[in-house]
Design a protein around this motif. Structure first.
Motif, PDB file in Angstrom:
ATOM      1  N   PRO A 273      68.622  57.515  11.358  1.00  0.00           N
ATOM      2  CA  PRO A 273      67.750  57.988  12.431  1.00  0.00           C
ATOM      3  C   PRO A 273      67.095  59.329  12.125  1.00  0.00           C
ATOM      4  CG  PRO A 273      70.027  58.422  12.991  1.00  0.00           C
ATOM      5  CD  PRO A 273      70.045  57.680  11.687  1.00  0.00           C
ATOM      6  N   ASP A 274      67.404  59.894  10.959  1.00  0.00           N
ATOM      7  CA  ASP A 274      66.928  61.224  10.572  1.00  0.00           C
ATOM      8  C   ASP A 274      65.803  61.086   9.550  1.00  0.00           C
ATOM      9  OD1 ASP A 274      66.543  63.812   9.743  1.00  0.00           O
ATOM     10  OD2 ASP A 274      68.639  64.205   9.221  1.00  0.00           O
ATOM     11  N   VAL A 275      64.557  61.361   9.971  1.00  0.00           N
ATOM     12  CA  VAL A 275      63.424  61.209   9.056  1.00  0.00           C
ATOM     13  C   VAL A 275      63.500  62.190   7.892  1.00  0.00           C
ATOM     14  CG1 VAL A 275      61.893  60.335  10.873  1.00  0.00           C
ATOM     15  CG2 VAL A 275      61.902  62.787  10.343  1.00  0.00           C
ATOM     16  N   PHE A 276      64.268  63.273   8.056  1.00  0.00           N
ATOM     17  CA  PHE A 276      64.370  64.263   6.981  1.00  0.00           C
ATOM     18  C   PHE A 276      65.230  63.765   5.819  1.00  0.00           C
ATOM     19  CE2 PHE A 276      62.884  66.632  10.571  1.00  0.00           C
ATOM     20  CZ  PHE A 276      61.978  67.516  10.018  1.00  0.00           C
ATOM     21  N   ARG A 277      65.888  62.623   6.002  1.00  0.00           N
ATOM     22  CA  ARG A 277      66.626  62.010   4.896  1.00  0.00           C
ATOM     23  C   ARG A 277      65.779  60.977   4.160  1.00  0.00           C
ATOM     24  NH1 ARG A 277      71.872  63.422   4.515  1.00  0.00           N
ATOM     25  NH2 ARG A 277      72.808  64.470   6.309  1.00  0.00           N
ATOM     26  N   SER A 278      64.551  60.775   4.594  1.00  0.00           N
ATOM     27  CA  SER A 278      63.650  59.873   3.885  1.00  0.00           C
ATOM     28  C   SER A 278      63.180  60.539   2.595  1.00  0.00           C
ATOM     29  CB  SER A 278      62.446  59.502   4.757  1.00  0.00           C
ATOM     30  OG  SER A 278      61.619  60.632   4.982  1.00  0.00           O
ATOM     31  N   SER A 279      62.664  59.744   1.688  1.00  0.00           N
ATOM     32  CA  SER A 279      62.386  60.222   0.327  1.00  0.00           C
ATOM     33  C   SER A 279      61.218  61.194   0.238  1.00  0.00           C
ATOM     34  CB  SER A 279      62.127  59.029  -0.599  1.00  0.00           C
ATOM     35  OG  SER A 279      61.002  58.291  -0.160  1.00  0.00           O
ATOM     36  N   LEU A 280      60.441  61.380   1.287  1.00  0.00           N
ATOM     37  CA  LEU A 280      59.351  62.343   1.269  1.00  0.00           C
ATOM     38  C   LEU A 280      59.773  63.715   1.791  1.00  0.00           C
ATOM     39  CD1 LEU A 280      56.263  60.228   2.393  1.00  0.00           C
ATOM     40  CD2 LEU A 280      56.843  61.033   0.099  1.00  0.00           C
ATOM     41  N   LEU A 281      60.983  63.805   2.347  1.00  0.00           N
ATOM     42  CA  LEU A 281      61.456  65.081   2.879  1.00  0.00           C
ATOM     43  C   LEU A 281      62.783  65.514   2.275  1.00  0.00           C
ATOM     44  CD1 LEU A 281      60.383  64.483   6.566  1.00  0.00           C
ATOM     45  CD2 LEU A 281      59.763  66.507   5.248  1.00  0.00           C
ATOM     46  N   TRP A 282      63.636  64.573   1.936  1.00  0.00           N
ATOM     47  CA  TRP A 282      64.964  64.926   1.456  1.00  0.00           C
ATOM     48  C   TRP A 282      64.943  65.752   0.162  1.00  0.00           C
ATOM     49  CZ3 TRP A 282      69.114  65.828   3.834  1.00  0.00           C
ATOM     50  CH2 TRP A 282      70.339  65.913   3.171  1.00  0.00           C
ATOM     51  N   PRO A 283      64.063  65.454  -0.817  1.00  0.00           N
ATOM     52  CA  PRO A 283      64.032  66.310  -2.006  1.00  0.00           C
ATOM     53  C   PRO A 283      63.705  67.774  -1.688  1.00  0.00           C
ATOM     54  CG  PRO A 283      62.953  64.229  -2.470  1.00  0.00           C
ATOM     55  CD  PRO A 283      63.201  64.273  -0.988  1.00  0.00           C
ATOM     56  N   ILE A 284      62.899  68.007  -0.642  1.00  0.00           N
ATOM     57  CA  ILE A 284      62.607  69.386  -0.240  1.00  0.00           C
ATOM     58  C   ILE A 284      63.862  70.023   0.343  1.00  0.00           C
ATOM     59  CG2 ILE A 284      61.084  70.872   1.118  1.00  0.00           C
ATOM     60  CD1 ILE A 284      59.122  68.517   1.287  1.00  0.00           C
ATOM     61  N   VAL A 285      64.559  69.272   1.186  1.00  0.00           N
ATOM     62  CA  VAL A 285      65.815  69.770   1.760  1.00  0.00           C
ATOM     63  C   VAL A 285      66.815  70.086   0.658  1.00  0.00           C
ATOM     64  CG1 VAL A 285      67.810  69.124   3.176  1.00  0.00           C
ATOM     65  CG2 VAL A 285      65.498  68.562   3.954  1.00  0.00           C
ATOM     66  N   GLU A 286      66.935  69.198  -0.330  1.00  0.00           N
ATOM     67  CA  GLU A 286      67.884  69.428  -1.423  1.00  0.00           C
ATOM     68  C   GLU A 286      67.536  70.691  -2.201  1.00  0.00           C
ATOM     69  OE1 GLU A 286      69.695  65.215  -2.853  1.00  0.00           O
ATOM     70  OE2 GLU A 286      67.583  65.541  -3.365  1.00  0.00           O
ATOM     71  N   GLN A 287      66.239  70.918  -2.419  1.00  0.00           N
ATOM     72  CA  GLN A 287      65.872  72.127  -3.155  1.00  0.00           C
ATOM     73  C   GLN A 287      66.166  73.381  -2.332  1.00  0.00           C
ATOM     74  OE1 GLN A 287      61.781  72.854  -4.111  1.00  0.00           O
ATOM     75  NE2 GLN A 287      62.306  74.036  -5.935  1.00  0.00           N
ATOM     76  N   LEU A 288      65.912  73.306  -1.029  1.00  0.00           N
ATOM     77  CA  LEU A 288      66.231  74.439  -0.167  1.00  0.00           C
ATOM     78  C   LEU A 288      67.732  74.743  -0.211  1.00  0.00           C
ATOM     79  CD1 LEU A 288      63.984  73.592   2.906  1.00  0.00           C
ATOM     80  CD2 LEU A 288      63.648  75.467   1.290  1.00  0.00           C
ATOM     81  N   ILE A 360      56.968  69.643  -3.685  1.00  0.00           N
ATOM     82  CA  ILE A 360      56.119  68.908  -2.745  1.00  0.00           C
ATOM     83  C   ILE A 360      54.995  68.192  -3.488  1.00  0.00           C
ATOM     84  CG2 ILE A 360      54.556  69.153  -0.778  1.00  0.00           C
ATOM     85  CD1 ILE A 360      56.280  71.574   0.082  1.00  0.00           C
ATOM     86  N   ALA A 361      54.372  68.871  -4.428  1.00  0.00           N
ATOM     87  CA  ALA A 361      53.298  68.250  -5.208  1.00  0.00           C
ATOM     88  C   ALA A 361      53.812  67.045  -5.986  1.00  0.00           C
ATOM     89  CB  ALA A 361      52.677  69.275  -6.153  1.00  0.00           C
ATOM     90  N   ASP A 362      55.010  67.160  -6.521  1.00  0.00           N
ATOM     91  CA  ASP A 362      55.566  66.065  -7.314  1.00  0.00           C
ATOM     92  C   ASP A 362      55.853  64.837  -6.450  1.00  0.00           C
ATOM     93  OD1 ASP A 362      56.536  65.221  -9.975  1.00  0.00           O
ATOM     94  OD2 ASP A 362      58.451  65.033  -8.933  1.00  0.00           O
ATOM     95  N   LEU A 363      56.239  65.059  -5.192  1.00  0.00           N
ATOM     96  CA  LEU A 363      56.506  63.943  -4.283  1.00  0.00           C
ATOM     97  C   LEU A 363      55.261  63.085  -4.062  1.00  0.00           C
ATOM     98  CD1 LEU A 363      58.681  65.713  -1.550  1.00  0.00           C
ATOM     99  CD2 LEU A 363      59.438  63.949  -3.154  1.00  0.00           C
TER     100      LEU A 363
END
Length: 465
Positions: A273-288, A360-363
């Motif tokens: 249910p968490d859109v931030f775990r989708s592949s367009l946001l999760w890599p940003i979260v992981e880097q943070l 973000i650009a790489d995504l």
């Protein structure tokens, strides 16, 4: 399927059904002064929905980056973002409900692989005052699809204001709503300007049964409940009406205008249910998390705000927006400054945006290569704004804390804005999150200060002429 797979599959799915893929529009509308940003895929198509002939034909498909600033205060929960991608397909006077609804069902259940038993829908309850009938046609199509999948397709009419009390905790499969299932850019039929198109819509929701209903949103949960158990995946608008001086008339042709959230569908595909775990946001979260040493589980809101705001800021900069105190530039400035403020919560007190932009650009390297092509320019724009604000952030926060022993007024907020460069919304958010008492009249007080400042500026300019 990850988000990139879903985007590609969606474009291929509709291309196989006669749709021509069209390129994305700039986030800044080029010929629509009524709105700051493209907040849906249909904005660039408005003339064609009103009857003009599109050069690419009457069946179109795309994936359109969008910005909706009205959701900025909601960012931090599991599903709201200011920036998102909207999958879209259109029929300009060609097919209608009988094709659109089964196609979307097929895409979700057979292509993406979502569980059909967790799909719920809503339809328009009608508007007698404007002579617009109840959309029983869409409901009948949905009912046939559910029954073919051996799913009970109970219907219930909730009207415009109903809180879902008759639905219990699991809900009827098909719910009728009033204004919630009427789509127009103005938000409500009565607010539509003359000449504006609109129509009934049918929304599709995905149920997350493990999410516990929050009674703050009503006694019972239902499709349009905002507690997070049901998350909207897409909305098929059957745009067939236009506002007139006397009410509503039918458009020259019936149109389909579908828009669906790529990130939300991608989250459903991984059963989150968490859109931030989708592949367009999760890599940003992981880097943070890597940059800060902080965990998403313990600093969820800050990481969500940062991931969303930085992604939106990058796309705005790519489309030529520069930080300023007006219109689109003010929104970009606000995104960067809010991100910088929340970075402080994660212990980041030095410039860091240049480390996140490449991720973000790489995504989006394949879908939107312009992000990589303009990487250096974007970094320069965002880092300059980050650096300028970071220099005053500590002083501004200290000043706000000093005010915490009394009622903070609009005059105080103006000092923070004028002296420390704090957007007034950021000051208000910070005060509320820190339980600092705000004057109930802070907004008119702040606006009065702004008017006085503008009058002084005009007077000064006259003296120099």
């Amino acid at each position: 399927m990850d988000a990139g797979d879903i985007r590609s599959a969606y474009l291929k799915f509709y291309a196989a059904r006669g749709h021509t893929p069209i390129g994305r529009a700039s986030l800044v509308p080029r010929s629509d002064p009524t709105t700051l940003f493209n907040g849906s895929g249909m904005q660039q198509l408005l003339p064609y929905l009103l009857g003009a002939e599109h050069p690419d034909g009457n069946r179109l498909v795309d994936s359109q980056p969008c910005v909706r600033v009205q959701d900025i205060e909601e960012v931090g929960d599991n599903r709201h973002t200011t920036f998102f991608e909207m999958l879209g397909n259109w029929s300009l006077g060609d097919y209608f409900k009988a094709e659109q609804i089964p196609w979307f069902w097929e895409f979700l259940t057979e292509v993406v692989g979502l569980d059909p038993s967790r799909i719920y829908v809503s339809c328009f309850a009608g508007d007698e005052s404007n002579g617009i009938p109840k959309d029983t046609e869409s409901a009948a199509i949905w009912q046939a699809l559910f029954e073919a999948a051996e799913i009970n397709a109970e219907r219930v009419d909730l009207g415009t204001e109903h809180d879902g009390g008759e639905l219990g905790n699991h809900g009827a499969r098909i719910a009728f709503y009033g204004g919630k299932n009427w789509w127009c850019r103005a938000g409500a039929a009565e607010a539509m300007p003359v000449g504006e198109p609109g129509g009934p819509d049918s929304e599709v929701f995905y149920l997350y049964p493990d999410v516990v209903h929050d009674g703050a949103y009503g006694k019972f949960c239902h499709q349009n409940c905002d507690c997070g158990r049901y998350i909207e995946l897409g909305n098929s608008v059957f745009m067939q009406y236009v506002r007139t001086e006397g009410g509503f008339a039918t458009l020259p042709r019936k149109n389909v205008d579908y828009g669906g959230g790529l990130e939300r569908i991608a989250a459903a595909a991984i059963d989150s249910p968490d859109v931030f775990r989708s592949s367009l946001l999760w890599p940003i979260v992981e880097q943070l998390s890597t940059l800060t040493g902080k965990s998403y589980d313990t600093h969820t809101t800050a990481m969500r705000v940062l991931a969303d705001h930085l992604r939106g800021a990058v796309f705005l900069a790519v489309d030529g927006v520069l930080p300023s105190n007006k219109e689109q530039g003010y929104v970009l400035r606000r995104l960067v400054r809010r991100a910088t403020r929340f970075a402080f919560e994660l212990g980041v007190e030095e410039n860091f945006l240049h480390k996140v932009v490449p991720t973000i650009a790489d995504l989006y390297r394949d879908a939107y290569p312009e992000l990589a092509d303009r990487h250096d320019e974007v970094v320069a724009v965002l880092v300059k704004e980050e650096k300028a604000f970071r220099q005053t952030l500590r002083r501004g926060l200290r000043e706000l804390v000093r005010m915490s022993d009394r009622l903070v007024t609009g005059d105080d907020l103006f000092v923070l804005y004028d002296t420390y460069g704090f957007p007034v919304e950021l000051s208000v958010e910070e005060a509320r999150s820190s339980d600092i008492a705000l004057s109930e009249h802070w907004r008119p007080e702040f606006e009065r200060c702004m008017r006085v400042q503008r009058e002084r500026s005009r007077a000064a300019n006259k003296m120099h002429l």
